[in-house]
Design a protein around this motif. Structure first.
Motif, short mmCIF file in Angstrom:
data_model
loop_
_atom_site.label_atom_id
_atom_site.label_comp_id
_atom_site.label_asym_id
_atom_site.label_seq_id
_atom_site.Cartn_x
_atom_site.Cartn_y
_atom_site.Cartn_z
N UNK A 56 16.63 -72.29 -28.95
CA UNK A 56 17.29 -73.22 -29.60
C UNK A 56 16.70 -74.35 -30.57
N UNK A 57 17.11 -74.59 -31.76
CA UNK A 57 16.39 -75.62 -32.43
C UNK A 57 17.06 -76.95 -31.94
N UNK A 58 16.55 -78.14 -32.07
CA UNK A 58 17.05 -79.37 -31.74
C UNK A 58 18.47 -79.50 -32.51
N UNK A 59 18.41 -79.01 -33.80
CA UNK A 59 19.59 -79.28 -34.41
C UNK A 59 20.89 -78.41 -33.92
N UNK A 60 20.55 -77.22 -33.35
CA UNK A 60 21.63 -76.61 -32.59
C UNK A 60 21.82 -77.07 -31.20
N UNK A 61 21.07 -77.69 -30.43
CA UNK A 61 21.20 -78.37 -29.44
C UNK A 61 22.19 -79.40 -29.46
N UNK A 62 21.75 -80.36 -30.54
CA UNK A 62 22.58 -81.70 -30.89
C UNK A 62 24.17 -80.96 -31.43
N UNK A 63 24.17 -79.87 -32.03
CA UNK A 63 25.43 -79.56 -32.47
C UNK A 63 26.35 -79.34 -31.20
N UNK A 64 25.72 -78.48 -30.32
CA UNK A 64 26.32 -78.09 -29.03
C UNK A 64 26.93 -79.20 -28.12
N UNK A 65 25.94 -80.15 -28.24
CA UNK A 65 26.24 -81.38 -27.44
C UNK A 65 27.66 -82.34 -28.13
N UNK A 66 27.65 -82.22 -29.28
CA UNK A 66 28.63 -82.83 -30.08
C UNK A 66 29.95 -82.21 -29.74
N UNK A 67 29.90 -80.90 -29.81
CA UNK A 67 30.95 -80.06 -29.71
C UNK A 67 31.65 -80.33 -28.41
N UNK A 68 30.74 -80.48 -27.47
CA UNK A 68 31.42 -80.78 -25.85
C UNK A 68 31.83 -82.02 -25.53
N UNK A 69 31.19 -83.04 -26.43
CA UNK A 69 31.69 -84.13 -26.40
C UNK A 69 33.11 -84.46 -26.84
N UNK A 264 18.57 -64.22 8.32
CA UNK A 264 17.06 -64.73 7.73
C UNK A 264 16.48 -63.73 6.98
N UNK A 265 15.95 -64.03 5.86
CA UNK A 265 15.27 -63.24 4.88
C UNK A 265 16.42 -62.62 3.79
N UNK A 266 17.47 -62.71 4.06
CA UNK A 266 18.60 -62.09 3.40
C UNK A 266 18.60 -63.00 1.90
N UNK A 267 19.15 -62.45 0.82
CA UNK A 267 19.00 -63.10 -0.46
C UNK A 267 20.58 -63.07 -1.04
N UNK A 268 20.75 -64.45 -1.75
CA UNK A 268 21.92 -64.58 -2.40
C UNK A 268 21.61 -64.33 -3.99
N UNK A 269 22.36 -63.43 -4.83
CA UNK A 269 22.09 -63.23 -5.80
C UNK A 269 23.22 -63.95 -7.14
N UNK A 270 22.96 -64.39 -7.94
CA UNK A 270 24.10 -65.37 -8.71
C UNK A 270 23.68 -65.06 -10.16
N UNK A 271 24.89 -65.11 -10.81
CA UNK A 271 24.94 -65.17 -12.32
C UNK A 271 26.54 -65.93 -12.61
N UNK A 272 26.19 -66.66 -13.76
CA UNK A 272 27.43 -67.55 -14.09
C UNK A 272 26.99 -67.98 -15.36
N UNK A 273 28.10 -68.74 -15.85
CA UNK A 273 28.08 -69.40 -17.19
C UNK A 273 27.21 -70.46 -17.33
N UNK A 274 26.48 -70.72 -18.31
CA UNK A 274 25.14 -71.93 -18.36
C UNK A 274 26.08 -72.77 -19.42
N UNK A 275 25.47 -74.10 -19.39
CA UNK A 275 25.76 -75.31 -20.28
C UNK A 275 25.65 -74.93 -21.58
N UNK A 276 26.70 -75.20 -22.33
CA UNK A 276 26.67 -75.05 -24.06
C UNK A 276 27.08 -73.61 -24.22
N UNK A 277 27.41 -72.76 -23.43
CA UNK A 277 27.61 -71.17 -23.82
C UNK A 277 28.74 -71.31 -24.72
N UNK A 278 28.97 -70.33 -25.65
CA UNK A 278 29.97 -70.05 -26.65
C UNK A 278 31.27 -70.60 -26.16
#
Length: 356
Positions: A56-69, A264-278
């Motif tokens: 992401x460009x800085x312009x895109x990051x700032x646009x996303x932050x503004x939308x969330x705000x 012990x030795x077992x694993x937890x597998x995780x997938x979910x939404x990230x910040x500023x997703x569409x």
């Protein structure tokens, strides 16, 4: 039909910079996981439905932050917020009543990103049961009432050499690919959801096989609720787009509780939404419950994570970080010539082996 949300399009001369995707330093492109379709020529953007490893460009990051705000400035009144947590299972039950099993597709990416699901070997730690293990730290006891002795009690999947537990199974979009892949391997799958309607959809599905899978209704948020297997009996815990639906104040307890049931030795597998997703940027004013936590029109809720939050969450549960990735992609509607930015989080975390 919900309208597609768009990033503002720049003039053509600027698009090349906006939609550029950088290659990894190693051998010119990033390796798996998370795909290897890299956009190197912006003129090719509409040749495929998805592009991987997007910067992401800085312009895109700032646009996303503004939308969330903007969309979180007006919050749902405090007096009304509790119902979305208390009645969460009812809201999801309503979701599955409306959509049945037609909303989500089977997860074709599951085994590519999480090959740990297909192993036939148990983790490399030797488990030595301790007295009263099932009763310590408020851990749930066995459904069959064994007095906490998980090594001797009967429970579904006891004879399995490898045990997987998916929480928040929904209509079975992970369940049925896993069932098809573990038959004859000695593996066993547990799956649960706090929506009774979702679990009924799984058990009524023609692909459901009770010899390798046990589906049940369970609210993992409730610490005193029982589970049909003993502590430290699971090789894999699978959390796919589940934790985001839990109130942020409850998430740490949920992860710590699940870690208790890993070998012990077992694993937890995780997938979910990230910040500023569409999907976060699409929310309208008045749908925000708290910072980065929203409720949809149907009452279901969603939180949007960062890498640092994920790291601290699983570290605090006593798990070792194997993988913690931010999956940034361009999702393309080629017919409408619309580009959408998706952000997902993916991680793998291991329960440490005890010291000799």
């Amino acid at each position: 039909m919900r309208a597609l949300w768009r990033f503002p399009l720049a003039p053509a001369i600027e698009v090349a910079g906006w939609f550029s995707c950088k290659r990894a330093k190693s051998e010119g492109r990033p390796p798996a996981p998370l795909g290897a379709r890299i956009l190197t020529n912006p003129e090719h953007i509409f040749r495929h439905n998805m592009w991987d490893h997007v910067q992401w460009s800085e312009q895109e990051k700032e646009f996303a932050r503004q939308k969330v705000t903007e969309n979180s400035r007006e919050k749902i009144p405090v007096a009304e917020q509790a119902k979305f947590d208390i009645d969460a299972s009812k809201y999801w039950d309503g979701f599955y009543e409306m959509h049945q099993n037609k909303f989500f597709k089977d997860r074709s990416w599951l085994f590519h990103e999480f090959p740990e699901l297909l192993t036939t070997e148990t983790p490399g730690c030797i488990l030595v049961p301790e007295p009263g293990e099932g009763q310590r730290n408020g851990a749930p006891t066995l459904q069959q009432g064994s007095g906490g002795d998980g090594e001797t009690a009967d429970f579904p999947g006891k004879q399995a050499s490898f045990r997987i537990f998916e929480i928040g199974c929904g209509a079975g979009n992970s369940v049925f690919p896993i069932i098809s892949s573990i038959r004859g391997t000695g593996s066993f799958l547990y799956c649960c959801d706090f929506s009774p309607r979702a679990v009924r959809l799984v058990k009524d599905h023609p692909g459901y096989d009770g010899s390798v899978c046990h589906a049940f209704v369970h609210d993992i948020r409730q610490g005193g609720a029982v589970l049909p297997f003993p502590p430290r009996s699971l090789d894999v815990v699978l959390l796919v787009f589940m934790l985001s639906s839990v109130h942020p104040a409850r998430v740490q307890d949920v992860v710590s509780r699940l870690a208790h049931f890993l070998k012990p030795g077992g694993v937890l597998l995780f997938r979910d939404y990230g910040r500023y997703d569409l999907s976060q940027l699409r929310f309208k004013k008045g749908r925000c419950l708290s910072e980065n936590f929203y409720t949809r029109g149907d009452g279901t809720c969603v939180y949007f994570f960062t890498k640092d939050e994920i790291h601290e969450l699983f570290k605090s549960a006593g798990l070792e970080e194997i993988q913690n990735l931010e999956d940034r992609r361009l999702q393309v509607n080629r017919g409408k010539k619309v580009v959408m930015r998706r952000v997902w989080m993916q991680g793998k975390f291991r329960k440490p082996c005890p010291s000799p």
